[in-house]
Design an enzyme around this catalytic site. Structure first.
Site, PDB file in Angstrom:
ATOM      1  N   ASP A  91       0.891  -1.146   0.000  1.00 14.62           N
ATOM      2  CA  ASP A  91       0.000   0.000   0.000  1.00 14.62           C
ATOM      3  C   ASP A  91       0.942   1.212   0.000  1.00 14.62           C
ATOM      4  OD1 ASP A  91      -2.335   1.589   0.560  1.00 14.62           O
ATOM      5  OD2 ASP A  91      -1.620   1.723   2.620  1.00 14.62           O
ATOM      6  N   LEU A  92       0.461   2.380  -0.347  1.00 16.07           N
ATOM      7  CA  LEU A  92       1.343   3.559  -0.369  1.00 16.07           C
ATOM      8  C   LEU A  92       1.143   4.455   0.856  1.00 16.07           C
ATOM      9  CD1 LEU A  92       3.383   5.378  -1.965  1.00 16.07           C
ATOM     10  CD2 LEU A  92       1.383   6.493  -2.954  1.00 16.07           C
ATOM     11  N   ASP A  93      -0.046   5.066   0.913  1.00 11.30           N
ATOM     12  CA  ASP A  93      -0.312   6.030   1.987  1.00 11.30           C
ATOM     13  C   ASP A  93      -0.315   5.329   3.339  1.00 11.30           C
ATOM     14  OD1 ASP A  93      -0.646   8.161   0.241  1.00 11.30           O
ATOM     15  OD2 ASP A  93      -2.762   7.746  -0.069  1.00 11.30           O
ATOM     16  N   THR A 113       1.392  10.315   3.661  1.00 10.31           N
ATOM     17  CA  THR A 113       0.484  11.233   2.969  1.00 10.31           C
ATOM     18  C   THR A 113      -0.848  11.348   3.697  1.00 10.31           C
ATOM     19  OG1 THR A 113       0.140   9.355   1.566  1.00 10.31           O
ATOM     20  CG2 THR A 113       1.335  11.184   0.597  1.00 10.31           C
ATOM     21  N   LYS A 169      -9.024   5.959   5.611  1.00  9.12           N
ATOM     22  CA  LYS A 169      -7.747   5.426   5.119  1.00  9.12           C
ATOM     23  C   LYS A 169      -7.971   4.250   4.159  1.00  9.12           C
ATOM     24  CE  LYS A 169      -4.626   6.954   8.704  1.00  9.12           C
ATOM     25  NZ  LYS A 169      -3.786   6.579   9.842  1.00  9.12           N
ATOM     26  N   SER A 193      -2.236   0.681  -4.391  1.00 12.16           N
ATOM     27  CA  SER A 193      -2.739   1.876  -3.704  1.00 12.16           C
ATOM     28  C   SER A 193      -4.030   2.339  -4.365  1.00 12.16           C
ATOM     29  CB  SER A 193      -1.708   3.003  -3.788  1.00 12.16           C
ATOM     30  OG  SER A 193      -2.284   4.216  -3.373  1.00 12.16           O
ATOM     31  N   ALA A 194      -4.956   2.813  -3.535  1.00 15.91           N
ATOM     32  CA  ALA A 194      -6.212   3.358  -4.065  1.00 15.91           C
ATOM     33  C   ALA A 194      -5.997   4.760  -4.622  1.00 15.91           C
ATOM     34  CB  ALA A 194      -7.252   3.401  -2.956  1.00 15.91           C
ATOM     35  N   LYS A 204     -10.990  -1.081  -1.735  1.00 13.73           N
ATOM     36  CA  LYS A 204     -10.724  -1.867  -0.549  1.00 13.73           C
ATOM     37  C   LYS A 204     -11.921  -1.666   0.388  1.00 13.73           C
ATOM     38  CE  LYS A 204      -5.838  -0.684  -1.074  1.00 13.73           C
ATOM     39  NZ  LYS A 204      -4.711   0.148  -0.624  1.00 13.73           N
ATOM     40  N   GLU A 228      -0.034  -3.288   4.631  1.00 13.58           N
ATOM     41  CA  GLU A 228      -1.097  -2.279   4.729  1.00 13.58           C
ATOM     42  C   GLU A 228      -1.141  -1.604   6.093  1.00 13.58           C
ATOM     43  OE1 GLU A 228      -3.656  -0.637   3.641  1.00 13.58           O
ATOM     44  OE2 GLU A 228      -4.005  -1.391   1.628  1.00 13.58           O
ATOM     45  N   ASP A 229      -1.623  -0.355   6.105  1.00 18.70           N
ATOM     46  CA  ASP A 229      -1.825   0.342   7.386  1.00 18.70           C
ATOM     47  C   ASP A 229      -3.304   0.472   7.735  1.00 18.70           C
ATOM     48  OD1 ASP A 229      -2.245   2.201   5.247  1.00 18.70           O
ATOM     49  OD2 ASP A 229      -2.311   3.780   6.747  1.00 18.70           O
TER      50      ASP A 229
HETATM   51  P1  B16 Z   1      -6.250   9.930  -4.125  1.00 18.76           P
HETATM   52  P2  B16 Z   1      -3.648   3.959  -0.115  1.00 18.76           P
HETATM   53  C1  B16 Z   1      -5.522   5.849  -0.334  1.00 18.76           C
HETATM   54  O1  B16 Z   1      -4.217   5.408  -0.547  1.00 18.76           O
HETATM   55  C2  B16 Z   1      -5.595   6.734   0.914  1.00 18.76           C
HETATM   56  O2  B16 Z   1      -5.338   5.978   2.076  1.00 18.76           O
HETATM   57  C3  B16 Z   1      -6.958   7.349   1.008  1.00 18.76           C
HETATM   58  O3  B16 Z   1      -7.016   8.217   2.128  1.00 18.76           O
HETATM   59  C4  B16 Z   1      -7.236   8.137  -0.283  1.00 18.76           C
HETATM   60  O4  B16 Z   1      -8.537   8.696  -0.266  1.00 18.76           O
HETATM   61  C5  B16 Z   1      -7.091   7.198  -1.477  1.00 18.76           C
HETATM   62  O5  B16 Z   1      -5.803   6.629  -1.480  1.00 18.76           O
HETATM   63  C6  B16 Z   1      -7.306   7.913  -2.787  1.00 18.76           C
HETATM   64  O6  B16 Z   1      -6.255   8.816  -2.988  1.00 18.76           O
HETATM   65  O7  B16 Z   1      -7.268  10.954  -3.750  1.00 18.76           O
HETATM   66  O8  B16 Z   1      -4.823  10.423  -4.117  1.00 18.76           O
HETATM   67  O9  B16 Z   1      -6.601   9.235  -5.427  1.00 18.76           O
HETATM   68  O10 B16 Z   1      -3.650   3.938   1.378  1.00 18.76           O
HETATM   69  O11 B16 Z   1      -4.555   2.942  -0.775  1.00 18.76           O
HETATM   70  O12 B16 Z   1      -2.240   4.008  -0.705  1.00 18.76           O
HETATM   71 MG    MG Z   2      -2.793   3.160   3.370  1.00 19.18          MG
END
Ligand code: B16
Ligand code: MG
Length: 223
Positions: A9-11, A17, A45, A116-117, A147, A171-172
């Protein structure tokens, strides 16, 4: 079971972030007259941009006040603010232990991919100087479900040509751990032990500097 791929996962795993997502959503919420705290932010998240907006509007009982087009505009506004907060992002913002873990995975010939989403993920990896490590990055636009649906993790396994049972997911977020488990993978959680264990994590560390490949592989073996 041999491990052939590690899916990140990224964030909240590679970089922080999450704090910027919070600031940007909070400001948009204030403009709409919807207040929320850190605890509510936890539930966002790993959740996609549009789903996060919907959850915030539902919290303020304002979900029916906007057309689809207006919701797209609100999400765009949040994203522009969020991206502006990332201007100074660089290798210094990689969470401790992550670069070392990536190097160890390369040494062990284990595939590395990103689930990552975030639609901003390629730009963020580039800013961190980590793009070269990632063999495959899921494009969230190609997904039907967010997710905790396992689709994003299964898409990676398919793209890499590996079995889900040979993959480790890191994942976090609760939703992310649930997605990894639903995909039939070994789930490593980074964060609060109780919360991530309750979500089904197989192994949890409190922070990324505690992520050691040898330990993860050992836990996976005894699982
Ligand atoms: P964006 P992850 C997710 O990233 C974030 O945790 C979530 O808070 C965010 O809304 C989502 O990405 C979409 O991000 O607006 O940059 O497309 O944790 O799946 O890496
Ligand atoms: Mg995350």
């Amino acid at each position: 079971m041999a491990v052939t791929a590690c899916i990140f996962d990224l964030d909240g795993v590679i970089t922080d972030t999450a704090a910027y997502h919070y600031l940007a959503w909070k400001q948009l919420g204030e403009e709409l007259g919807i207040e929320f705290d850190h605890a509510f932010n936890e539930t966002l998240k790993g959740i996609s941009r549009m789903d996060s907006l919907e959850r915030i509007l539902i919290l303020g009982e304002k979900q029916h006040l906007f057309t689809e087009e207006e919701k797209q505009q609100l999400a765009k506004k949040k994203n522009e603010h969020y991206v502006s907060l990332l201007v100074d992002m660089g290798p210094k913002d990689i969470y401790p232990g992550i670069q070392q873990l990536l190097d160890e995975l390369v040494e062990q010939h284990i595939h590395i991919a990103l689930a990552s989403a975030s639609k901003n993920a390629p730009m963020i990896l580039e800013a961190l100087g980590l793009t070269k490590y990632f063999e495959y990055i899921v494009n969230p636009d190609d997904l039907t479900y967010g997710k905790p649906n396992p689709e994003i993790f299964l898409r990676v396994a398919q793209a890499l040509g590996v079995k889900p049972s040979e993959c480790i997911g890191v994942e976090d977020a609760q939703a992310g751990i649930e997605a990894i488990k639903a995909a039939g993978m070994f789930a490593v959680g980074v964060g609060t032990v109780d919360i991530l264990q309750a979500a089904g994590a197989d192994y949890v560390v409190e922070s990324t500097d505690m992520l050691e490949l040898s330990k993860i592989l050992q836990k996976n073996n005894t699982n």
